[in-house]
Scaffold this motif. Sequence first.
Motif, PDB file in Angstrom:
ATOM      1  N   UNK A 181      31.737  49.053  22.597  1.00 57.85           N
ATOM      2  CA  UNK A 181      32.935  48.295  22.261  1.00 57.85           C
ATOM      3  C   UNK A 181      32.849  47.755  20.832  1.00 57.85           C
ATOM      4  N   UNK A 182      33.991  47.784  20.160  1.00 57.38           N
ATOM      5  CA  UNK A 182      34.067  47.253  18.808  1.00 57.38           C
ATOM      6  C   UNK A 182      34.160  45.736  18.866  1.00 57.38           C
ATOM      7  N   UNK A 183      33.889  45.042  17.769  1.00 56.04           N
ATOM      8  CA  UNK A 183      34.059  43.577  17.761  1.00 56.04           C
ATOM      9  C   UNK A 183      35.482  43.160  18.127  1.00 56.04           C
ATOM     10  N   UNK A 184      36.480  43.952  17.699  1.00 60.11           N
ATOM     11  CA  UNK A 184      37.872  43.635  18.043  1.00 60.11           C
ATOM     12  C   UNK A 184      38.100  43.695  19.545  1.00 60.11           C
ATOM     13  N   UNK A 185      37.517  44.698  20.187  1.00 66.17           N
ATOM     14  CA  UNK A 185      37.699  44.837  21.637  1.00 66.17           C
ATOM     15  C   UNK A 185      36.980  43.736  22.399  1.00 66.17           C
ATOM     16  N   UNK A 186      35.792  43.372  21.950  1.00 71.29           N
ATOM     17  CA  UNK A 186      35.047  42.295  22.608  1.00 71.29           C
ATOM     18  C   UNK A 186      35.817  40.983  22.517  1.00 71.29           C
ATOM     19  N   UNK A 187      36.371  40.697  21.334  1.00 71.98           N
ATOM     20  CA  UNK A 187      37.144  39.466  21.162  1.00 71.98           C
ATOM     21  C   UNK A 187      38.426  39.502  21.989  1.00 71.98           C
ATOM     22  N   UNK A 188      39.104  40.651  22.016  1.00 68.83           N
ATOM     23  CA  UNK A 188      40.344  40.759  22.785  1.00 68.83           C
ATOM     24  C   UNK A 188      40.062  40.606  24.271  1.00 68.83           C
ATOM     25  N   UNK A 189      38.967  41.171  24.761  1.00 67.97           N
ATOM     26  CA  UNK A 189      38.583  40.980  26.160  1.00 67.97           C
ATOM     27  C   UNK A 189      38.444  39.490  26.480  1.00 67.97           C
ATOM     28  N   UNK A 190      37.770  38.760  25.596  1.00 70.94           N
ATOM     29  CA  UNK A 190      37.541  37.331  25.814  1.00 70.94           C
ATOM     30  C   UNK A 190      38.866  36.557  25.798  1.00 70.94           C
ATOM     31  N   UNK A 191      39.686  36.835  24.794  1.00 74.29           N
ATOM     32  CA  UNK A 191      40.940  36.106  24.668  1.00 74.29           C
ATOM     33  C   UNK A 191      41.883  36.400  25.838  1.00 74.29           C
ATOM     34  N   UNK A 192      41.934  37.655  26.282  1.00 73.31           N
ATOM     35  CA  UNK A 192      42.831  37.993  27.390  1.00 73.31           C
ATOM     36  C   UNK A 192      42.410  37.294  28.675  1.00 73.31           C
ATOM     37  N   UNK A 193      41.118  37.128  28.858  1.00 74.58           N
ATOM     38  CA  UNK A 193      40.643  36.444  30.068  1.00 74.58           C
ATOM     39  C   UNK A 193      40.966  34.958  30.042  1.00 74.58           C
ATOM     40  N   UNK A 194      41.219  34.414  28.841  1.00 72.51           N
ATOM     41  CA  UNK A 194      41.471  32.980  28.707  1.00 72.51           C
ATOM     42  C   UNK A 194      42.953  32.639  28.559  1.00 72.51           C
ATOM     43  N   UNK A 195      43.759  33.606  28.103  1.00 78.93           N
ATOM     44  CA  UNK A 195      45.184  33.363  27.883  1.00 78.93           C
ATOM     45  C   UNK A 195      45.955  34.325  28.783  1.00 78.93           C
ATOM     46  N   UNK A 196      46.410  33.848  29.914  1.00 75.66           N
ATOM     47  CA  UNK A 196      46.986  34.743  30.903  1.00 75.66           C
ATOM     48  C   UNK A 196      48.459  35.050  30.658  1.00 75.66           C
TER      49      UNK A 196
END
Length: 362
Positions: free
Chosen positions: A190-205
């Motif tokens: 996973x790219x840094x962008x994907x890792x960050x997007x995974x985290x943000x999506x789990x927190x902002x529903x």
Amino acid sequence: MNYKNLALKVVLLFVFGTVKAQDYKTENVVLITLDGMRWQEVFKGADSLMVDDSGMIKEPGSLLEDFWNEDPLQRREMLMPFFWNTLAKEGQIYGNRAYGNKVDNSNKMWFSYPGYNEVLSGFADDKRITSNDKTNNPNVTLLEYLNQKPEFKGKVMAFGSWDVFPYIVNEERSGVPVNAGFDIAEGADLSPEEILTNKMQSEIRGPWGGVRLDVFTQNYAMAALKNKKPRILYISYGETDDWAHENHYDQYIWSAKQTDAYIKEIWDFVQSDPQYKDKTTMIITTDHGRGITKTSWRGHGSSIPKAGEIWMAAIGPDSPVTGEMKSQGQWHSAMIARTIFQLLGMEYPDAKAGKVIEEMVK
């Protein structure tokens, strides 16, 4: 004189001349849909019926500064600057019914699953596609057909905000990876962008159970473009439809403008990358229209007049620069699938699909 040799040369010249004339530059395709985005806003900007104190906006007059002008040509540019500063100057935009330039659904359902099936498979299926239920599409989409070809195998990807897309694309049968709804990016690289997007999506529903915010769809799609370099990319944004259903015209308008910016981001990257630059066609459309009154605009479906009226746009090396199409004519979203294959130099394998959009190819 050897007339047989002369005849052979004439035949070869004709054959190779024909092949050359049909030799397109398009090697990659980006297909984009905006769920339930009306042609009225695309061509006229913010609707005067909605920009008032009707209660559909958070504060009376709050849209005026950013989106209102008496001139509809100014309004549409305020709303969708990429469309009117780039697509209108370097590509094509279809569907302004003021000129008799009509784009419509072929299906008579006028809601999402039938609309997406039509765009992706090339034909309406009103007998089998009758709901938005999570059932696998019995029809083969253009994405699946391309993924079956050796030169495209593993290079076809889809991203959507709505969680029904794995079924519309029939991910299980087609083998086309679909990241939609609240799916996360997966894999060991996973790219840094994907890792960050995974985290943000789990927190902002977001406000909806089955549709994520478009920012996540955009970030996953952009990461794929940069790192996985698909040749065929499908992206579906969903916010415009869901805000409209909730009768929030301000959110609908703001989402439309943000989506225009997302599309610009994609095109700017495409034109900066050696794999894609001047070798990529981008086609943009919607799955269905909406009503045209203060009460009906929030809905669509066969009971809502005019909800089958849509639009489409294209930009790429093989599409003539015609800007806003003002010629009278009738087009359908069912024509997109065969047109994409034509641009890639191939015949679409399903005879049921609509005709090629001749104005979209040289």
